[in-house]
Design a protein around this motif. Structure first.
Motif, PDB file in Angstrom:
ATOM      1  N   ARG A  41      50.281  40.516  35.235  1.00  0.00           N
ATOM      2  CA  ARG A  41      49.033  40.065  35.869  1.00  0.00           C
ATOM      3  C   ARG A  41      47.811  40.779  35.307  1.00  0.00           C
ATOM      4  O   ARG A  41      46.765  40.168  35.105  1.00  0.00           O
ATOM      5  N   GLU A  42      47.944  42.096  35.072  1.00  0.00           N
ATOM      6  CA  GLU A  42      46.774  42.873  34.667  1.00  0.00           C
ATOM      7  C   GLU A  42      46.607  43.006  33.170  1.00  0.00           C
ATOM      8  O   GLU A  42      45.494  43.178  32.689  1.00  0.00           O
ATOM      9  N   ARG A  58      44.940  36.755  30.708  1.00  0.00           N
ATOM     10  CA  ARG A  58      43.534  37.109  30.521  1.00  0.00           C
ATOM     11  C   ARG A  58      42.639  35.894  30.728  1.00  0.00           C
ATOM     12  O   ARG A  58      43.128  34.801  30.937  1.00  0.00           O
ATOM     13  N   TRP A  77      40.762  32.725  34.429  1.00  0.00           N
ATOM     14  CA  TRP A  77      41.725  32.326  35.456  1.00  0.00           C
ATOM     15  C   TRP A  77      42.637  33.461  35.897  1.00  0.00           C
ATOM     16  O   TRP A  77      43.472  33.283  36.780  1.00  0.00           O
ATOM     17  N   LYS A  78      42.447  34.622  35.270  1.00  0.00           N
ATOM     18  CA  LYS A  78      43.349  35.755  35.516  1.00  0.00           C
ATOM     19  C   LYS A  78      43.589  36.010  37.012  1.00  0.00           C
ATOM     20  O   LYS A  78      44.724  36.058  37.464  1.00  0.00           O
ATOM     21  N   HIS A  79      42.483  36.163  37.754  1.00  0.00           N
ATOM     22  CA  HIS A  79      42.637  36.471  39.175  1.00  0.00           C
ATOM     23  C   HIS A  79      42.198  35.313  40.064  1.00  0.00           C
ATOM     24  O   HIS A  79      42.066  35.471  41.271  1.00  0.00           O
ATOM     25  N   LYS A  80      41.942  34.180  39.448  1.00  0.00           N
ATOM     26  CA  LYS A  80      41.344  33.071  40.201  1.00  0.00           C
ATOM     27  C   LYS A  80      42.435  32.212  40.849  1.00  0.00           C
ATOM     28  O   LYS A  80      43.444  31.898  40.203  1.00  0.00           O
ATOM     29  N   ASP A  81      42.202  31.826  42.102  1.00  0.00           N
ATOM     30  CA  ASP A  81      43.176  30.956  42.790  1.00  0.00           C
ATOM     31  C   ASP A  81      43.380  29.687  41.979  1.00  0.00           C
ATOM     32  O   ASP A  81      42.424  29.068  41.519  1.00  0.00           O
ATOM     33  N   SER A 105      52.379  34.215  39.968  1.00  0.00           N
ATOM     34  CA  SER A 105      51.097  33.641  39.547  1.00  0.00           C
ATOM     35  C   SER A 105      51.183  32.987  38.169  1.00  0.00           C
ATOM     36  O   SER A 105      50.207  32.420  37.680  1.00  0.00           O
ATOM     37  N   HIS A 162      45.956  32.668  48.499  1.00  0.00           N
ATOM     38  CA  HIS A 162      45.746  33.873  47.691  1.00  0.00           C
ATOM     39  C   HIS A 162      46.935  34.832  47.794  1.00  0.00           C
ATOM     40  O   HIS A 162      47.389  35.398  46.797  1.00  0.00           O
ATOM     41  N   PHE A 195      48.935  35.570  44.548  1.00  0.00           N
ATOM     42  CA  PHE A 195      48.656  36.877  43.938  1.00  0.00           C
ATOM     43  C   PHE A 195      49.147  38.068  44.755  1.00  0.00           C
ATOM     44  O   PHE A 195      48.928  39.208  44.375  1.00  0.00           O
ATOM     45  N   ASP A 234      47.771  42.201  49.126  1.00  0.00           N
ATOM     46  CA  ASP A 234      47.588  43.539  48.546  1.00  0.00           C
ATOM     47  C   ASP A 234      47.297  44.604  49.603  1.00  0.00           C
ATOM     48  O   ASP A 234      47.767  45.724  49.494  1.00  0.00           O
TER      49      ASP A 234
END
Ligand code: DGJ
Length: 808
Positions: A322-323, A327, A330-334, A575, A636, A640, A677
């Motif tokens: 994930r991290e 990249r 869209w990496k952290h986007k729903d 994800s 979310h 994630f 999280d």
């Protein structure tokens, strides 16, 4: 953190330590990989500690070879290494295999220098992991070949937070001679001990990620793909574990490779109490002519150690992917909930049908409409038109642009399917450029899905793909692209390479592919790209460096998917795993599973729908609408949050080795849990394969919650169809009802059975340690709202919330 003292290197992450040293003879000796240990402490004991943990040898064993005449006690066989070639006494798998100008195959690489730096170096030809936190450190160790002067750079990158260390290597021909590279793997490590169990995933089309378990003993276990892709036959992710390791306890070391082509992993047990692990590009069929001054890069490999079982290994890898792999925007986007047209229409559609489907999709809350295969050229089946990326005006009179506008007007985003790496013989592209295809002229070609593979090692082909796809992606308002690749390699021959370079074809293909993906994803940063290769035939970290998600399998059967997604979950986060609810009976298995189970399984990946919604009954559409509302509320966390296999997963599916897919399942009952999280909320799914009569009540235990927080635990309020009870209706009906009669249908329309209710307010520690005894499942003796209606293939979703749940 990376520390060095007297040529000893200690790489430390949050909970692990990896150590090696440079011996006086210049060889790299592996010392330790395991639980965090302060080896190079800042006092005078460091030297003594290293001395103590290193292997000892006063006399070389029996008929072993001594590496050099100066030290008759040092036989490589009895020591552990970070790197090895063959021919100088190391008889296990080498990391590198070369042929020199005289035909010599023995080479001698020794330490020259090293450098420790912050941040990570990129590779020129291949994707690598990256870091935005500024916390990653990299160690570069340079080895020099004693006689020809080749330079080998070995890289170690330390990702402290996720307990991951990556390794990669670069070979530079600094000699004046041509060198032939026959093998160039990414890493080598001799792990301490000879008693590991190997776990890995084999499969086939629609049967991806079936778990295997093999006890290593003498000899070598080799995993390898020869399909030209990372492949559904064997995923590059695997791990080694000790005898007592299970889901939550024990030691294991996970490995993966950032590469999408033919790969190779080998675990070889030495009679000297060590296990050599290597991985990288598959040497079978590979060779590379390395001219003076030329550079060859090996893919980056990933390692993680866990002393808390599979669960922590998966946690580390999920965080890493994930991290440090995925990249872009869209990496952290729903991710949007999509509807894909494939199983609704296959190749047979027209604009009116698509719009009808889109309207229904919109009504139930779907956000993205994806037009799959069949929109271009004369593509009415899979025999034609790959390569001709212009709209079929019979199906789409207004083109992609016109359709996209109408979909937008309905209120959804629009996405399309492409398969840029392929060509049909029946296409204009093939007729114009037969020389762009991987095939051997004037010889019969072995076909796969009636299509051939473009030679992506050819820069002209890369430019064509980049140009054509850029044109297509700009021709309409396109928010999503599914990039498919539907055949594996045969007749691998590049029409532009000289004979002695034909061993480079498949690796050059990957390099070309990565160039296309890199260029297109940077030209179209807003587009959500989804990788696909007949489902999960290219589910790997190389693809994930460019595309944030991958279609996990063409098998949409919920039961099969539960196993497939569970397999992926060991090495990949939810994800990146795309999953759809499809129609019933399922198109791949003809199995009938409840809509709620299809939803529950897909919701634990990235949810989509892939069926003709416009044909569904109102009741089903209402149910889907509710599913989507629930998913949006919990999206979310589901996409994630921390994704864990529950307590029902202590054994993954096991075969008796050899890659056979005859397997027992992970258990009749399975549970997965996703925790936000901040642990403020969580979702559980409980799945059942086959119902048993007189089954006892079961205890559901959560994971990952805050032990001190109070949680509201509840299930969904469900109503059930009386027809599910068949002619048992007569045990309560005042008149006799013949099963499946009109009367039965009528009763079913008006009488719905209330599902059981689970509703508690409990502390996190109670939920995790004691668990909840759920209501009794139906077992043949009676039914009321205190009983769980739980026939074959049933599921339940449970929710846990501390305060306000997340809002859309
Ligand atoms: C294979 C994919 O996995 C399917 O989802 C679908 O896109 C077909 N290709 C289309 O040809």
């Amino acid at each position: 953190m990376i520390r060095e003292k007297d040529k000893c290197f200690e790489l430390t992450t949050h909970r692990t330590t990896y150590a090696f040293r440079i011996r006086e003879n210049g060889l790299l000796e592996h010392l330790y990989y395991g639980r965090k240990t302060d080896l190079l402490c800042d006092d005078i004991q460091a030297g003594e500690q290293i001395q103590a943990i290193a292997r000892k040898s006063a006399f070389a064993p029996g008929n072993a070879i001594c590496y050099d005449n100066e030290d008759k006690s040092f036989a490589p066989e009895a020591f552990a290494f970070e790197f090895a070639t063959s021919g100088k006494g190391d008889i296990l798998e080498p990391m590198i295999g070369l042929t020199g100008p005289a035909g010599e195959r023995t080479f001698d690489f020794v330490y020259e220098s090293h450098e420790i730096r912050s941040g990570k170096q990129e590779l020129k030809t291949l994707p690598v992991s990256y870091d935005e936190s500024g916390k990653v450190q990299q160690l570069k160790v340079i080895l020099r070949e004693k006689y020809l002067g080749l330079r080998l750079e070995m890289y170690y990158s330390v990702f402290e937070q996720c307990d991951v260390i990556t390794r990669n290597a670069v070979l530079v021909n600094e000699s004046s001679k041509v060198i032939n590279v026959n093998r160039f793997l990414s890493f080598l490590v001799d792990l301490e001990g000879d008693d590991y169990r190997a776990r890995f995933f084999t499969g086939a089309w629609a049967r991806e990620m079936h778990g295997n378990c093999v006890q290593l003993g003498g000899g070598r276990l080799v995993l390898s793909s020869n399909t030209g892709t990372s492949s559904s036959r064997i995923n590059p992710f695997f791990w080694l574990e000790k005898d007592n390791t299970c889901e939550d306890f024990g030691e294991c070391i996970g490995f993966n490779l950032i590469y999408s082509g033919n790969h190779y992993e080998s675990m070889e047990v030495s009679p000297y109490g060590k296990t050599r692990v290597v991985a990288g590009i598959n040497p079978a069929g590979f060779s590379w002519k390395l001219d003076p001054g030329e550079v060859l890069e090996a893919p980056e490999a990933v390692m993680t150690f866990s002393d808390m079982g599979h669960a922590k290994m998966s946690y580390n890898l999920h965080m890493f992917v994930r991290e440090h792999i995925v990249r872009g925007g869209w990496k952290h986007k729903d991710r949007p909930i999509l509807l894909n047209s494939w199983e609704a229409f296959y190749f047979r559609f027209n604009e009116a049908g698509l719009l009808k489907l889109a309207q229904t999709a919109k009504q139930v809350g779907i956000e993205l409409f994806v037009l799959d295969d069949g929109w271009f050229g004369e593509r009415d089946d899979d025999t034609a038109s790959l390569g001709d990326w212009t709209e079929n005006r019979k199906k789409l009179p207004n083109g992609l642009g016109g359709l996209a506008k109408k979909i937008k007007k309905i209120g959804m985003d629009f996405g399309i399917w492409v398969e840029p790496e392929m060509v049909n013989v029946n296409s204009n592209l093939y007729r114009e450029h037969p020389e762009w295809v991987l095939e051997i002229k004037d010889r019969a070609h072995s076909e796969g899905r009636n299509q051939r593979i473009l030679d992506l090692g050819n820069p002209l082909v890369q430019d064509y793909i980049i140009g054509e796809m850029s044109r297509v992606f700009s021709s309409a308002e396109i928010s999503y692209v599914k990039w498919d690749m539907n055949r594996i390699v045969s007749d691998a021959f590049s029409q532009i390479l000289e004979p002695e370079r034909q061993g480079e074809v498949l690796h050059r293909y990957q390099i070309g592919l990565y160039r296309c993906m890199k260029e297109l994803t940077s030209r179209f940063p807003e587009i959500l790209f989804e990788g696909c290769s007949s489902g999960g035939n290219r589910f790997d970290l190389g693809i994930l460096c460019y595309f944030p998600q991958i279609w996990a399998s063409d098998n949409t059967d919920a039961l099969c998917r539960a196993e497939i997604q569970n397999g992926y979950s060991y090495g990949y986060p939810q994800s990146v795993i795309s999953a759809h609810v499809s129609s019933c009976p399922n198109h791949q298995t003809l199995r009938v599973t409840p809509l709620e189970t299809r939803f529950a399984v897909a919701a634990f990946g990235l949810l989509g729908y892939e069926c003709n919604l416009a044909d569904l009954k109102k009741e089903e559409l209402d149910a889907i609408k509710e599913q989507i509302m629930i998913y949006k509320k919990w999206r979310h966390t589901l996409q994630f949050g921390r994704w864990m296999r529950g307590h029902g997963f202590d054994g993954m599916g096991i075969t008796n080795g050899g890659g056979s897919v005859i397997r027992s399942t992970a258990g009749n009952l399975q549970d997965w849990i996703c925790v936000a999280d901040d642990a403020c909320c969580a979702v559980v799914v409980l799945l059942q394969r086959l119902a048993q009569p007189n089954d006892h009540s079961i205890r559901l235990r959560a994971k990952g919650l805050d032990p001190e927080k109070m949680y509201h635990f509840y299930g969904r309020e469900m109503k059930y169809n009386v027809k599910g009870f068949g002619d048992l209706v007569n045990t309560v009906a005042p008149i006799h009802i013949r099963q499946d009669s009109m009367m039965h249908d009528l009763v079913a329309r008006f009488v719905k059975l209330d599902g059981e209710k689970e509703d508690y307010h409990l502390r996190g520690d109670v939920l995790m340690n004691c668990g909840i005894y759920l209501k009794q499942p139906y077992g043949g003796t009676g039914y009321n709202d205190q009983v769980r209606y739980f026939p074959d293939f049933s599921s339940r979703m449970y929710f846990m919330e501390t305060g306000d749940p997340e809002q859309e």
